[in-house]
Design a protein around this motif. Structure first.
Motif, short mmCIF file in Angstrom:
data_model
loop_
_atom_site.label_atom_id
_atom_site.label_comp_id
_atom_site.label_asym_id
_atom_site.label_seq_id
_atom_site.Cartn_x
_atom_site.Cartn_y
_atom_site.Cartn_z
N LYS A 1 0.83 -1.20 0.00
CA LYS A 1 0.00 0.00 0.00
C LYS A 1 0.86 1.26 0.00
O LYS A 1 0.67 2.15 -0.84
CB LYS A 1 -0.91 -0.01 1.24
N SER A 2 1.80 1.29 0.92
CA SER A 2 2.65 2.48 0.98
C SER A 2 3.49 2.59 -0.29
O SER A 2 3.75 3.70 -0.79
CB SER A 2 3.57 2.42 2.20
N THR A 3 3.93 1.47 -0.80
CA THR A 3 4.71 1.49 -2.03
C THR A 3 3.91 2.12 -3.16
O THR A 3 4.42 2.93 -3.93
CB THR A 3 5.12 0.06 -2.40
N PHE B 1 2.47 11.20 5.54
CA PHE B 1 3.30 10.00 5.62
C PHE B 1 2.89 9.09 6.76
O PHE B 1 2.19 9.49 7.69
CB PHE B 1 4.77 10.39 5.79
N GLN B 2 3.42 7.87 6.69
CA GLN B 2 3.08 6.89 7.73
C GLN B 2 3.72 7.27 9.06
O GLN B 2 3.11 7.15 10.11
CB GLN B 2 3.55 5.51 7.28
N THR B 3 4.98 7.71 9.01
CA THR B 3 5.55 8.31 10.22
C THR B 3 5.65 9.81 9.94
O THR B 3 6.13 10.21 8.90
CB THR B 3 6.96 7.77 10.49
N LEU C 1 -3.46 9.87 2.18
CA LEU C 1 -3.24 9.72 3.62
C LEU C 1 -2.75 8.31 3.90
O LEU C 1 -3.40 7.34 3.53
CB LEU C 1 -4.55 9.96 4.37
N ASP C 2 -1.60 8.21 4.54
CA ASP C 2 -1.07 6.89 4.91
C ASP C 2 -1.25 6.71 6.41
O ASP C 2 -0.50 7.27 7.21
CB ASP C 2 0.41 6.79 4.52
N GLU C 3 -2.24 5.98 6.78
CA GLU C 3 -2.58 5.72 8.19
C GLU C 3 -2.63 7.01 9.00
O GLU C 3 -1.86 7.18 9.95
CB GLU C 3 -1.59 4.73 8.78
#
Ligand SMILES: Nc1ncnc2c1ncn2[C@@H]1O[C@H](COP(=O)(O)OP(=O)(O)OP(=O)(O)O)[C@@H](O)[C@H]1O
Ligand SMILES: Nc1ncnc2c1ncn2[C@@H]1O[C@H](COP(=O)(O)OP(=O)(O)OP(=O)(O)O)[C@@H](O)[C@H]1O
Ligand SMILES: [Mg+2]
Ligand SMILES: [Mg+2]
Lengths: 340, 400, 251, 413, 251
Positions: C42-44, C84-86, C172-174
């Motif tokens: 997913k993030s990729t 981002f995720q972080t 939006l990543d998480e």
């Protein structure tokens, strides 16, 4: 042909000096991430270990020789060394002659100790500080060390000869069926470097020590949370680096007479070597050292200088620029080490 | 005032007053007293203070804001100096065209080096700039001697063309640098009792330029551009994903700071028309790095303080010798006097480097934010004594 | 035609096929959720959309234009913003300054040498940033160093920064990972509101099913680099394959 | 004029390298300066004041004013040296600046003194340019130069090594190196020697192996090292390491020549200097009265013999004082007049002339050799030949010194 | 008034509960900001304690204080683990004494592979689960053992962080939002693992935003707000107390 072989030898020899100095630096700078401007000073202190051992071995008492006059016209005081009077001229002379190799034995513990003291007393507080602060403090330290040496030993170079048996030249060409004479001590230096480099490599490669230190560099806190006393390992690493620098210095003394600013002369160059090799990579630093050494040797050949005047003065920088522009992290750099 | 907020205006005014009154402030000791050794209020050193101040301010625009640590900034200073001296040789002794050319040429040079070097970041960038500067230095010292006059440095001679001026004055000497006729070296000496104060035209020109440079740097620091640069330092990744192209930002900062360096170089040549290659050596680049860090990187006033600090040591401490020491301490009994001189001796005169090294270490260890932090601590202490219950200090404001 | 058209995108990392053959179409002004097991890619996929990674194969079109081969900042200027995720924020800057930067980027473009005006005199941008801070419920923290925010706050700040750019597509990543329940709900409301008001399209990756089901108009389930199914939320919830591979009993 | 001493004392500026590679030479110069000041003020045993052919100096300072001095650090950098000299002029009111240990620095400071209107007595500077293309009316040089080294060495080399030789030059790549290379090559070529190659080495080089190695195959049988200081110590050491001295080329023993020698350098190179020839300005083992007097008072005060740098600057201080005394004024222009074409004796190198046209001094030049069996750490060189002044004198318009103009003296008024 | 118990001796069950981990009057600062404001609590051997609170309440700070990371700086207070004074130790000593922290931002070490990240945990004794056993627990990690840890997907990194803690033989496991970014099925897996290690006697402190989930697992709960404890009791009590839940947990 011989000329080229000779320059390759010169290049290997120069390269081994660069590689050895860069190796010590990359342990501190590439691995611990401390921009250590005092590294040159460590190299210089190593060299002065040899000078000191030589001086100690040459400690002497004076005998007045009525037959000769000194520069003021008074009877000349002739010096006789204690070593020779204890061990006899034969044995004593040999001991004095071997001052530089003997110095190695003393230099190792001394340099390790200096490394420990430096790390515990000063550098330890700077791991988390900005590189700028590290530069300022280590530069300050380098100046202080340098000035202290100058205060005691003066500014002029001090000749420190290799043992009689290891001076002179040897025919390296015999291997290839020609005649190429090369100074024995330089050959010794080359093999010595190879041994030290190999030793450090295997220590860091075949033990987990290197991995732990690298991990500690990346994230001290987490490594601490895994129960590892990273401080102690950093100190040891620093001690090793100081010892490597010091040994490089001791061995270098017969090649060039040491003086108090020899460290500064090598400092910039060793940073260039480390960075061209790639931050955090030991093989990179060694490779870059040899590469730049050989290129420098070739650039100083008349044939090349005659159509590129001045190339020998800038070859290292030109190569550094080309490599850094074509390979983002130098020859073998690790991602993320000092890239911000 | 001047489009600055109250705090910045106050700081600018303080700097203005300090620089304009420097001839008084730097000469606190009567000329014949033993302490006169510590007086720094003579034209050459005062000029150096402000010129290196300009250099450091410019360096700080790059380093303090973007975090890119250039180790080759002295090259721009050198290029500026050479350009200015060439202007004196070819055109006229007026400093204005010389300084302008210095700024322009060093700007172009910075554009070139910056464009290439900024393809890398972190230590790789530092080494690239170092390599370029060392190359410039080595070439200037040898192969480029026809342009730079090598080791001796580029000097004026009696047979320079100087198309808009004269090759030689009527009495057969080389003409001196001037600002539309006002000679840079002309000095007015004011004697007040035992004190003597020197007011030098060149110094005041430099001081005015410093104020302008300082003002401009405040504007840059407080501008959206300055904020962007700090953002680049903080997180390049986020910058990119916020639709900002970081490269022109850093390049612009690099060029601006290169031009500051060129300005400093041009001024230096205007005060003393000689350009030496050592100005481009890595040690010179290292010196401005040290000045900036010592004063406080990323603060406005810090680099100027750092520059003053180092130059003061270089010029004042190195000139104290044993004879001077004996003069100071001759009130002591002989044995004690000798002993004190013996103790102090390693740190002065030729030992000034030692003292400087020790001070570097003391400053970083005890004042992590540089000299500015020292100032802040004193200010806080004074303030803290005035009103003890001021608790607003918890929020950390960006230092100035 | 959706505003975002992903066609046959594939990406390998060494021996690992992280994305197989992804086709995805996101309709304008919808919320499209991408869910799937950890490491599904997913993030990729998101990275391929914003220029952080370049896919080995396939094409990505945004609003009729290809995004491939463009620099991240160009893609952003086209109207795609990403969380981002972080959290990726400007840690050395204050919260307000963090918010100002995207506002400037929106107004002045990718580069502007605005070195003479002072930040406080840029009232329009300031107002906008302040308003966004109020909206994100962070106005009282405006002068804090953003590095010292707690993590939930960092994440909210980042969302605010992206929203203040008024993007046309928000990735939006998480976004609610690590956010307190109350704030998660606030965020859901905020995103809904924004979608309504601003004519924005959102693609969201989430593991929190509460968020996914309250927001999404459409859901794609990704597994091992390829879309498993794409459907309405109700149907996904009921899909046994999805339940087994991803949701577990807890859904 | 600039810094007219109005009080009871006069200040001289001693600007020497106190840090950097020539710091030891600088330190020795400072010792000699202090000694000179002591003697001028009537202290000590008077040193060479007693042997100096001019009897103007009374031991009561200069023109009755007590001599004071300030010191500064040139760092062997033109910029720093000028800054230091400027502060002496602007802050301390020095009427004369002297010192230095490198030609670039000397030329830079000489230029400054010319502009500021004070006298400059150059210290250790060997480049032809100092009194050649960069000569200045306010500056004087007591040291010899590259041309004179060549002229003094050539006959000695001819005697020792014959006229059929192939010379290979290694030259430090900056102005001093170039002028010396030019001078030596010209002098040896005049003997019939052939110059095989002239190779420039970077000033920053520390290891010269890659420059030495090609010498082996070049067919050269003499190596000329146009290096000074650390460069010379290292290049000579490297040359010896590579066994050059044991080689036989073209049926002749391979030889090394170091045109500019100093005792401090010889010490750095240790045993490697044995039997190697070069030239020097002065050496403590000279037996003339002046040299003996100087060595005695220096040696008594400091415990070791003075270097040539110390001798040079000591002489210059006395000469300046004497010139002021004779002129009756500190005015630089009066001093220049008193020094121009002034001939004297008793300062160590025999009869000496300060030529008016270029302010170069002409005196005997020493050819020395590294001693085989030194009896002490100072006894490293032995004088093989004292080349008379006449033999090293050249016309002022000699092409190696062409270009530049002396200009007129500047008193700063 | 609280009376300070004597932790160093075998605590007497009559005066204080036989706490395994005791935190007594702990205060901690980040620079000048006062974050942990004097908290007391006990954890008993073999129990799971849920530490709950809003974003910025100080949960992470509390865990980091216990783990002796040095930031925040603990200025006052005592921490005892099984009669060992943690407050006198550095972080590596605390870890050797039996503490394991799974940090909230995972802190996978850059430059090391997955396997090296795990090996690193087993350099200093005591050693816990074997690496092979950990791979059995998280097969995804086994498949990626040679991959650089930081390139793992978010969820995979979280697995690695948990695995790294289990690779050491620890007595107390501090988990800072362990479920974050994990697919629901994996969360179920981890929950099972936690129950499993609990059965083997491990003590756990669990910080989690998904309060209901945490409370269902936990024996006891502590609720933090602005650096102080506002509730200390059994997990069931929280689940029953609607007021408490609404005020501090927004559920
Ligand atoms: N740079 C890389 N090198 C090698 N493998 C990578 C790299 N980046 C990602 N991967 C792998 O690709 C796969 C997909 O990763 P991705 O981050 O897209 O997963 P994800 O769907 O976002 O998972 P999560 O929900 O856990 O965040 C993972 O297995 C990951 O390990
Ligand atoms: N490095 C720091 N410097 C200064 N303040 C900090 C720092 N880290 C956290 N804080 C502050 O400390 C307070 C508590 O933060 P902490 O991270 O402990 O909260 P938390 O309960 O874990 O929140 P979250 O649920 O968001 O993770 C917050 O107000 C935060 O702003
Ligand atoms: Mg992901
Ligand atoms: Mg937290």
């Amino acid at each position: 042909m011989d000329a080229i072989l000779l320059q390759i030898l010169n290049g290997l020899d120069k390269g081994s000096a660069y590689a050895l100095i860069a190796l010590g630096l990359t342990l501190i700078f590439g691995t611990l991430g401390v921009v250590n401007f005092a590294h040159g000073a460590l190299f210089m202190i190593g060299a002065f270990c040899a000078v000191t051992v030589q001086r100690i071995l040459n400690l002497s008492y004076e005998v007045v020789d009525e037959t000769q006059k000194d520069f003021l016209g008074n009877p000349l005081k002739v010096k006789a060394t204690y070593v020779e009077s204890w061990f006899g001229p034969e044995m004593g002379g040999a001991i004095i002659d071997w001052a530089v190799p003997i110095a190695i034995i003393f230099a190792i513990p001394i340099m390790i100790l200096i490394g420990f003291v430096m790390e515990r007393g000063l550098i330890k507080h700077f791991y988390k500080r900005e590189h700028a602060d590290q530069i300022l403090v280590t530069f300050g330290l380098a100046i202080v060390l340098q000035e202290v040496i100058k205060y005691f030993y003066g500014a002029n170079p001090i000749q420190t000869a290799s043992p009689e048996a290891l001076s002179g030249v040897a025919n390296v060409g015999a291997l290839f069926g020609t005649e190429i004479f090369y100074p024995v001590w330089r050959i010794v230096y080359f093999f010595f470097s190879v041994v030290i480099i190999g030793g450090i490599f295997s220590f860091l490669q075949f033990t987990t020590f290197g991995m732990v230190v690298r991990a500690g560099m990346a994230d001290r806190e987490t490594v601490g949370l895994l129960g590892i006393n990273i401080d102690r390992r950093f100190t040891i690493m620093f001690g090793i680096a100081a010892a490597v620098a010091g040994l490089a210095g001791v061995m270098y003394t017969p090649i060039n007479s040491p003086n108090y600013h020899m460290g500064m002369d090598f400092l910039v160059l060793s940073f260039v070597v480390v960075v061209v090799g790639g931050m955090g990579s030991l093989p990179g630093a060694v490779l870059a050292g040899f590469m730049l050494g050989i290129l420098e040797a070739f650039a100083s050949m008349n044939e090349i200088k005659s159509f590129l005047p001045g190339i020998d003065q800038i070859i290292i920088y030109v190569v550094a620029i080309i490599i850094l522009l074509t390979r983002p992290r130098g020859l073998m750099g690790r991602k993320g080490v000092m890239e911000e | 005032m001047f489009g600055l907020d109250k705090k910045d205006t106050r700081m600018l005014l303080v700097v203005a007053i300090l620089t304009l009154c420097a001839p008084f402030i730097l000469n606190p000791f009567p000329t014949d007293s033993a302490m006169a050794q510590f007086n720094a209020g003579y034209p050459d050193l005062m000029q150096r203070f402000v010129i290196f101040g300009i250099f450091a301010i410019g360096f700080n625009i790059l380093f303090g804001l973007t975090g890119y640590l250039s180790f080759g900034h002295a090259a721009f200073l050198g290029v500026g100096s050479y350009s200015a001296v060439w202007m004196f040789k070819l055109l006229s002794m007026n400093v204005v065209p010389a300084i302008l050319l210095a700024v322009v040429i060093s700007g172009l040079f910075a554009l070139l080096i910056g464009f290439v070097s900024l393809r890398r970041s972190g230590i790789y960038f530092s080494i690239l700039t170092l390599a370029f500067a060392q190359m410039s230095f080595n070439l200037a010292y040898s192969v480029l001697t026809p342009i730079t006059n090598g080791e001796t440095g580029l000097q004026l001679t009696l047979d320079d063309p100087r198309v808009l001026g004269v090759s030689a004055t009527a009495d057969g000497s080389i003409p001196v640098t001037s600002l539309f006729g006002l000679e840079m070296r002309s000095t007015f000496e004011m004697v007040v009792g035992p004190w003597a104060f020197q007011f030098n035209a060149g110094y005041y020109l430099c001081a005015l330029v410093l104020l302008a440079a300082f003002y401009l740097s405040i504007r840059i620091f407080r501008s959206p551009f300055g904020m962007m640069l700090r953002a680049v330092k903080s997180n390049q990744q986020r910058m990119n994903y916020t639709g900002l192209n970081t490269k022109p930002y850093t390049l612009a900062a690099f060029v601006i700071s290169g031009m500051y360096a060129g300005l400093a170089g041009g001024l230096m040549a205007s005060m003393d028309p000689l350009a030496g290659a050592e100005r481009m050596q890595w040690t010179a680049s290292g010196e401005v790095v040290l000045m900036t860090i010592l004063g406080g990187a990323g603060t406005l006033i810090g680099p100027v303080l750092g520059a003053g600090f180092i130059k003061y040591f270089e010029n004042i401490f190195s000139k104290i010798n044993d004879t001077v020491l004996h003069n100071w301490f001759n009130f002591m009994p002989d044995g004690l006097e000798d002993f004190v001189v013996f103790i102090v001796h390693p740190f002065i005169g030729k030992g000034w480097h030692l003292t400087l090294g020790i001070l570097f270490m003391l400053v970083v260890v005890f004042l992590p934010g540089g000299l500015v932090e020292g100032g802040q601590r004193i200010a806080k202490w004074v303030k803290g004594r005035k009103d003890k219950d001021d608790s607003s200090s918890a929020t950390k404001t960006p230092a100035e | 035609m959706g505003i975002l058209e992903v066609k046959n995108v594939g990406k390998r990392f060494g021996g690992l096929q992280a994305l197989g053959d992804v086709n995805l179409s996101v309709k304008e002004n919808t919320v499209h959720a991408i869910i799937g097991p950890n490491g599904a890619g997913k993030s990729t996929l998101l990275n391929c959309l914003v220029g952080k990674l370049i896919p080995d194969t396939g094409s990505v079109m945004f609003d009729g234009q290809s995004v491939l081969g463009r620099k991240p900042y160009e893609i952003n200027q086209m109207g795609i913003s990403r969380v981002f995720q972080t959290p990726e924020i400007f840690g050395d800057l204050t919260v307000l300054e963090n918010m100002l930067i995207p506002c400037f980027a929106k107004r002045d473009g990718a580069f502007s040498l605005n070195a003479i005006t002072s930040v406080p005199s840029e009232t329009d941008v300031l107002e906008k940033a302040e308003a966004m801070l109020v909206e994100m419920n962070m106005a009282d923290k405006r002068h804090m160093h953003s590095a010292s925010l707690s993590r939930g706050d960092k994440r909210r700040l980042e969302i605010g920064m992206c929203l203040s750019q008024e993007p046309r597509l928000l990735l939006l990543d998480e976004p609610t990972a690590g956010m307190a329940r109350a704030d998660t709900n606030n965020t859901i409301d905020l995103l809904k509101e924004i979608k309504e008001q601003r004519d924005i399209t959102i693609a969201i990756i989430e593991h929190d099913m509460h968020v996914v089901f309250s927001l999404a108009d459409r859901i794609t389930v990704l597994a091992q680099g390829t879309p498993l199914v794409e459907d309405d939320p109700q149907n996904i919830r009921g899909n046994p394959k999805v339940r087994e591979a991803y949701l577990g009993e807890s859904a | 004029f600039t810094n007219d001493p109005t009080g009871s004392s006069v200040t001289l500026g001693f600007n020497v390298p106190q840090t950097g590679p020539y710091a030891d030479e600088g330190a020795d110069e400072l010792r000699a300066y202090q000694l000179a000041v002591e003697h001028l003020n009537g202290g000590g045993d008077g040193g060479m004041m007693n042997t100096f052919s001019s009897n103007e100096l009374q031991g009561n300072g200069i023109l009755g004013k007590e001599v004071k001095f300030v010191t500064g650090d040139t760092q062997t950098k033109s910029d720093a040296a000028r800054a230091s000299a400027k502060s002496m002029i602007e802050k301390d009111g020095a009427v004369m600046i002297t010192g230095g240990s490198s030609s670039g620095v000397a030329i830079a400071v000489q230029g400054l003194c010319q502009e500021a209107g004070v006298i400059f007595m150059a210290g250790l500077t060997h480049s032809n340019d100092t009194t050649g293309k960069d000569k200045k009316a306010n500056g004087f040089r007591h040291f010899f130069n590259g041309y004179m080294s060549g002229a003094a060495l050539a006959p000695v080399l001819k005697n020792l090594y014959g006229t059929d030789r192939n010379a290979y030059h290694l030259t430090a790549d900056y102005t001093w190196g170039w002028t010396q290379e030019e001078s030596i090559a010209a002098a040896t070529e005049a003997l019939g020697w052939n110059t095989v190659e002239k190779v420039r080495t970077p000033l920053a080089a520390t290891d010269f192996s890659s420059y030495i190695a090609p010498v082996l195959n070049s067919g050269a049988d003499v190596l000329v090292l146009n290096h000074y200081g650390g460069n010379m110590v290292n290049s000579l050491t490297n040359a010896v390491q590579f066994g050059l001295r044991e080689k036989v080329v073209n049926g002749k023993n391979f030889e090394i020549v170091v045109p500019l020698y100093s005792r401090l350098m010889a010490k750095g190179a240790g045993a490697n200097v044995k039997g190697i020839h070069g030239s020097t300005n002065w050496h403590w083992s000279l037996q003339d009265e002046g040299s003996q007097a100087f060595v005695r008072s220096f040696g008594t005060k400091y415990g070791f013999p003075p270097s040539q740098a110390a001798h040079t600057v000591y002489c210059q201080t006395l000469l300046y004082a004497d010139a002021v005394q004779r002129a009756g004024s500190f005015n630089p222009c009066a001093v220049v007049e008193a020094l121009e074409d002034y001939e004297f004796d008793g300062l160590g190198n025999g009869k000496t002339l300060y030529r008016g046209e270029d302010h170069q001094c002409f005196k005997d030049v020493l050819v020395v050799r590294g001693k085989e069996n030194p009896t002490s750490e100072f006894d490293l060189l032995e004088v093989v030949e004292v080349t008379p002044a006449a033999q090293v004198t050249y016309p002022a318009d000699h092409p190696m010194f062409a270009g530049g103009a002396l200009g007129s003296c500047n008193s700063g008024a | 008034m609280n009376v300070k118990p004597d932790f160093s001796k075998n605590a007497n069950a009559a005066t204080t509960a036989p706490a395994f981990l005791s935190v007594w009057d702990m205060h901690a600062y980040y620079g000048e900001s006062y974050i942990v404001q004097g908290i007391n609590f006990n954890v008993h051997e073999g129990e799971i304690l849920a530490l709950l609170g809003r974003n910025g309440a100080g949960k992470t700070s509390t865990l980091r204080s216990i783990a002796r990371t040095g930031s925040p700086m603990v200025t006052q207070g005592e921490i005892w683990l099984d009669h060992q004074p943690l407050h006198l130790m550095e972080s590596h000593e605390a870890a050797a004494a039996g503490l394991g922290l799974v940090p909230e931002d995972r802190r996978i070490i850059a430059g090391l592979t997955v396997e090296e990240n795990l090996q690193l945990a087993q350099i200093a004794p005591p050693i816990g689960w074997s690496i092979e056993r950990l791979y059995d627990l998280f097969p995804r990690l086994g498949e990626r053992r040679k991959q650089e840890g930081v390139t793992l997907s978010g969820g995979e990194q979280q697995m690695l962080a948990i695995a790294r803690a289990l690779a050491r033989d620890i007595k107390v496991l501090l988990l800072d939002e362990p479920y974050e970014g994990l697919a629901p099925v994996i969360v179920d897996e981890i929950e099972k693992t936690l129950i499993h290690v609990k059965e083997q006697g491990m003590t756990t402190i669990l910080v989690e935003q998904n309060a209901v989930r945490a409370l269902e697992l936990a024996d006891r709960a502590v609720i933090l707000d602005t650096g102080g404890i506002v509730f200390d009791g059994t997990a069931a009590e929280v689940l029953e107390n609607a007021e408490l839940r609404a005020e501090y947990l927004a559920i």
